[in-house]
Scaffold this motif. Structure first.
Motif, PDB file in Angstrom:
ATOM      1  N   ALA A  32       1.459   6.420  -6.829  1.00 17.60           N
ATOM      2  CA  ALA A  32       0.292   7.256  -7.123  1.00 17.60           C
ATOM      3  C   ALA A  32       0.637   8.738  -6.974  1.00 17.60           C
ATOM      4  O   ALA A  32       0.201   9.564  -7.793  1.00 17.60           O
ATOM      5  CB  ALA A  32      -0.866   6.882  -6.211  1.00 17.60           C
ATOM      6  N   SER A  33       1.400   9.081  -5.963  1.00 14.41           N
ATOM      7  CA  SER A  33       1.809  10.476  -5.772  1.00 14.41           C
ATOM      8  C   SER A  33       2.652  10.950  -6.949  1.00 14.41           C
ATOM      9  O   SER A  33       2.484  12.076  -7.434  1.00 14.41           O
ATOM     10  CB  SER A  33       2.597  10.624  -4.477  1.00 14.41           C
ATOM     11  OG  SER A  33       1.785  10.361  -3.368  1.00 14.41           O
ATOM     12  N   GLN A  34       3.530  10.103  -7.407  1.00 11.28           N
ATOM     13  CA  GLN A  34       4.367  10.436  -8.562  1.00 11.28           C
ATOM     14  C   GLN A  34       3.493  10.610  -9.815  1.00 11.28           C
ATOM     15  O   GLN A  34       3.649  11.580 -10.565  1.00 11.28           O
ATOM     16  CB  GLN A  34       5.391   9.321  -8.771  1.00 11.28           C
ATOM     17  CG  GLN A  34       6.532   9.671  -9.656  1.00 11.28           C
ATOM     18  CD  GLN A  34       7.560   8.539  -9.672  1.00 11.28           C
ATOM     19  OE1 GLN A  34       7.198   7.353  -9.679  1.00 11.28           O
ATOM     20  NE2 GLN A  34       8.833   8.890  -9.680  1.00 11.28           N
ATOM     21  N   ASP A  35       2.579   9.675 -10.030  1.00  7.63           N
ATOM     22  CA  ASP A  35       1.677   9.752 -11.179  1.00  7.63           C
ATOM     23  C   ASP A  35       0.814  11.009 -11.119  1.00  7.63           C
ATOM     24  O   ASP A  35       0.580  11.669 -12.136  1.00  7.63           O
ATOM     25  CB  ASP A  35       0.776   8.516 -11.251  1.00  7.63           C
ATOM     26  CG  ASP A  35       1.544   7.247 -11.600  1.00  7.63           C
ATOM     27  OD1 ASP A  35       2.713   7.350 -12.021  1.00  7.63           O
ATOM     28  OD2 ASP A  35       0.964   6.148 -11.433  1.00  7.63           O
ATOM     29  N   ALA A  63       0.833  -1.208   0.000  1.00  7.52           N
ATOM     30  CA  ALA A  63       0.000   0.000   0.000  1.00  7.52           C
ATOM     31  C   ALA A  63       0.870   1.261   0.000  1.00  7.52           C
ATOM     32  O   ALA A  63       0.577   2.225  -0.721  1.00  7.52           O
ATOM     33  CB  ALA A  63      -0.939  -0.004   1.200  1.00  7.52           C
ATOM     34  N   VAL A  64       1.937   1.252   0.789  1.00  2.00           N
ATOM     35  CA  VAL A  64       2.837   2.404   0.834  1.00  2.00           C
ATOM     36  C   VAL A  64       3.538   2.587  -0.513  1.00  2.00           C
ATOM     37  O   VAL A  64       3.656   3.710  -1.021  1.00  2.00           O
ATOM     38  CB  VAL A  64       3.858   2.261   1.993  1.00  2.00           C
ATOM     39  CG1 VAL A  64       4.964   3.304   1.892  1.00  2.00           C
ATOM     40  CG2 VAL A  64       3.149   2.359   3.337  1.00  2.00           C
ATOM     41  N   ASP A  65       3.998   1.497  -1.106  1.00  2.00           N
ATOM     42  CA  ASP A  65       4.627   1.574  -2.427  1.00  2.00           C
ATOM     43  C   ASP A  65       3.653   2.107  -3.474  1.00  2.00           C
ATOM     44  O   ASP A  65       4.010   2.946  -4.311  1.00  2.00           O
ATOM     45  CB  ASP A  65       5.157   0.199  -2.859  1.00  2.00           C
ATOM     46  CG  ASP A  65       6.368  -0.260  -2.049  1.00  2.00           C
ATOM     47  OD1 ASP A  65       6.976   0.587  -1.346  1.00  2.00           O
ATOM     48  OD2 ASP A  65       6.692  -1.475  -2.102  1.00  2.00           O
ATOM     49  N   ALA A  66       2.427   1.617  -3.417  1.00  2.00           N
ATOM     50  CA  ALA A  66       1.398   2.083  -4.357  1.00  2.00           C
ATOM     51  C   ALA A  66       1.104   3.563  -4.130  1.00  2.00           C
ATOM     52  O   ALA A  66       0.869   4.313  -5.086  1.00  2.00           O
ATOM     53  CB  ALA A  66       0.137   1.246  -4.206  1.00  2.00           C
TER      54      ALA A  66
END
Length: 118
Positions: A76-79, A69-72
């Protein structure tokens, strides 16, 4: 006033005021339509991303799930940052196009009005 004079005055009014106002109205409407569409696309994409992230957090059951979840979340923040940057560039481009077109309309209006004032 004769019919020929009335016709000439009507044509001059049309070419000097009405047609340029119509073109400016069309330009404004087109710009607004494109801007609203870009905003709706951005809101939809960011909403989908946010909802996807929320669903991902609901699946956390253990340490491995938390790591995923943290990796996602980082991805997501980068995207989201890339998406916002692209949306800002798109809106800037639309605005620049609008300015160019409205300047052209103003120049055309001045050129059309100049002979009418003589």
């Amino acid at each position: 006033m004769s019919q020929a004079t009335t016709q000439q005055a009507t044509e001059q009014l049309e070419s000097t005021f009405v047609a340029p106002a119509r073109r400016l109205g069309a330009l404004n409407l087109d710009y607004t339509e494109k801007l609203v569409a870009a905003q709706f696309d951005a809101v939809r994409a960011l909403t989908d991303l946010g909802l996807s992230q929320a669903r991902g957090w609901l699946d956390v059951r253990d340490a491995e799930g938390l790591k995923k979840a943290v990796d996602a979340q980082q991805k997501a923040s980068q995207d989201m940052g890339e998406r916002l940057r692209g949306d800002a560039e798109k809106i800037m481009s639309l605005s620049q196009e609008y300015v160019r077109e409205s300047q052209k309309l103003a120049e055309d209006g001045i050129k059309a009005a100049t002979p009418a004032t003589k």
